[in-house]
Design a protein around this motif. Sequence first.
Motif, short mmCIF file in Angstrom:
data_model
loop_
_atom_site.label_atom_id
_atom_site.label_comp_id
_atom_site.label_asym_id
_atom_site.label_seq_id
_atom_site.Cartn_x
_atom_site.Cartn_y
_atom_site.Cartn_z
N ASP A 189 0.86 -1.18 0.00
CA ASP A 189 0.00 0.00 0.00
C ASP A 189 0.89 1.23 0.00
OD1 ASP A 189 -1.91 1.93 0.22
OD2 ASP A 189 -2.85 1.16 2.04
N ALA A 190 1.04 1.84 -1.18
CA ALA A 190 1.86 3.05 -1.31
C ALA A 190 1.01 4.25 -1.68
CB ALA A 190 2.96 2.83 -2.34
N ASP A 191 -0.30 4.15 -1.47
CA ASP A 191 -1.17 5.31 -1.62
C ASP A 191 -1.17 6.02 -0.28
OD1 ASP A 191 -3.10 7.20 -2.05
OD2 ASP A 191 -4.56 5.83 -2.94
N LEU A 192 -0.20 6.90 -0.09
CA LEU A 192 0.02 7.51 1.22
C LEU A 192 -1.05 8.52 1.59
CD1 LEU A 192 3.91 8.02 1.06
CD2 LEU A 192 2.59 5.98 1.64
N ARG A 193 -1.83 8.96 0.61
CA ARG A 193 -2.90 9.93 0.89
C ARG A 193 -4.22 9.25 1.28
NH1 ARG A 193 -1.67 15.14 -0.98
NH2 ARG A 193 0.56 15.22 -1.46
N ASN A 194 -4.42 8.04 0.79
CA ASN A 194 -5.68 7.34 1.07
C ASN A 194 -5.36 5.86 1.28
OD1 ASN A 194 -8.31 6.49 1.32
ND2 ASN A 194 -8.74 6.53 -0.87
N ARG A 195 -5.23 5.46 2.52
CA ARG A 195 -4.75 4.12 2.87
C ARG A 195 -5.90 3.10 2.86
NH1 ARG A 195 -2.15 5.37 8.55
NH2 ARG A 195 -3.99 6.69 8.69
N VAL A 244 2.42 0.56 12.15
CA VAL A 244 3.72 0.74 11.52
C VAL A 244 3.67 0.06 10.15
CG1 VAL A 244 5.11 0.96 13.62
CG2 VAL A 244 4.61 -1.32 12.69
N GLY A 245 4.52 0.53 9.24
CA GLY A 245 4.53 -0.05 7.90
C GLY A 245 5.52 0.62 6.99
N PHE A 246 5.10 0.86 5.75
CA PHE A 246 5.94 1.41 4.69
C PHE A 246 6.71 2.65 5.14
CE2 PHE A 246 6.59 4.24 1.13
CZ PHE A 246 6.96 3.44 0.08
N VAL A 247 5.99 3.63 5.65
CA VAL A 247 6.61 4.91 6.03
C VAL A 247 7.65 4.70 7.13
CG1 VAL A 247 6.17 7.19 7.02
CG2 VAL A 247 4.59 6.23 5.34
N HIS A 274 5.15 12.74 -1.64
CA HIS A 274 5.94 12.49 -2.85
C HIS A 274 7.43 12.44 -2.53
CE1 HIS A 274 5.79 16.88 -2.46
NE2 HIS A 274 6.90 16.92 -3.15
N ASP A 275 7.87 13.18 -1.51
CA ASP A 275 9.28 13.12 -1.11
C ASP A 275 9.62 11.77 -0.51
OD1 ASP A 275 9.83 15.69 -1.96
OD2 ASP A 275 9.41 16.60 -0.02
N ILE A 276 8.67 11.17 0.21
CA ILE A 276 8.90 9.84 0.78
C ILE A 276 9.05 8.81 -0.34
CG2 ILE A 276 7.85 8.00 2.15
CD1 ILE A 276 6.55 10.16 3.86
N LEU A 277 8.16 8.87 -1.32
CA LEU A 277 8.22 7.91 -2.43
C LEU A 277 9.48 8.10 -3.28
CD1 LEU A 277 4.49 7.96 -3.53
CD2 LEU A 277 5.68 6.09 -2.40
N GLY A 278 9.99 9.31 -3.34
CA GLY A 278 11.17 9.58 -4.14
C GLY A 278 12.48 9.44 -3.38
N SER A 279 12.42 9.00 -2.13
CA SER A 279 13.61 8.97 -1.27
C SER A 279 14.49 7.75 -1.54
CB SER A 279 13.18 8.97 0.19
OG SER A 279 12.55 7.74 0.53
N ASP A 280 15.74 7.85 -1.07
CA ASP A 280 16.67 6.72 -1.16
C ASP A 280 16.19 5.55 -0.31
OD1 ASP A 280 18.33 8.07 -2.91
OD2 ASP A 280 19.67 8.81 -1.34
N ALA A 296 -1.24 6.21 -5.62
CA ALA A 296 -2.27 7.25 -5.64
C ALA A 296 -2.74 7.50 -7.06
CB ALA A 296 -1.70 8.54 -5.04
N PRO A 297 -3.95 8.05 -7.23
CA PRO A 297 -4.39 8.46 -8.57
C PRO A 297 -3.45 9.50 -9.15
CG PRO A 297 -6.22 8.48 -7.01
CD PRO A 297 -4.98 8.30 -6.20
#
Length: 288
Positions: free
Chosen positions: A138-144, A156-159, A195-201, A222-223
Amino acid sequence: SAQSDERWSSTIARVLKVLGLRPSETREDSTLKRRTSGRTASPVEPGQSKNPQLDAPASASRKISQVPGLLRHVVDRPFSQFTEALRSVKVVIDLNGAVQTNKVIGITSSIPNEGKSTIAANLAGLIAFAGGRAILVDADLRNRSLSRNFAPDADVGFVDIVSGRVDLDAVLWKDTGSGLDFLPVGNAAKLMHSHDILGSDGTKRLFAALRDAYDYVIVDLAPLAPVADTRASSHFIDSYVYVVEWGRTRTDVVERSLSVADEIYDRLLGVVLNKADLPDVQAVAKRL
């Protein structure tokens, strides 16, 4: 029957032509070259990890026992038309994997509520139920929505993995019905810069570890139209499946969403016309 399948394929091809989209099997070789050119090697070599928190996980100990029926439709109704359609999607994924690395598949759409999360959950469940090593992320961080349905108690999870607070094995859940592993979003309350989280190292390292541990990594994103998050996923997603709701999503919305996201369009495996009524689709195709 073979004739029915041929009519269905022809109908879908004609509808996609009107939408200005291409079925995955007609993609030009030049597109494939663009998709593979300029890629760097994975930051985590097989069997190694720059961060011990991201080592390949053991079997998830947290169990998922109850899931809304629609999210586990392929398990409950393995011979339905919906399930057969998703088997076709998997075939396209596997065929594309013959010419390039194609383990991490992103599922997205133009706008919310087109059913992308349902498609992602069932595609991943289909693969796992057939014995494949698959994980649903689940990488739709705006709507889980997947996290709320699969693991509502997960805090706890992806983030949290990306931030280094927990290790991967500590946050995975297992769907006892299909054998699917699931990675929830985790602590994503009031994220302003998702978006910064998804683009991070850290995200890049996480998906490098998932590539080592699984044959298929299905990612609910996310859409595309409302937020920039999905465009930030292009550094770890191999290919995208685009979900379009039949009879609701306007053609111009789809065209506009993809026209400003070349990194998504160039990696499209194909389009899923969701919530489609076959007689309606055929009636429209006859008028084209």
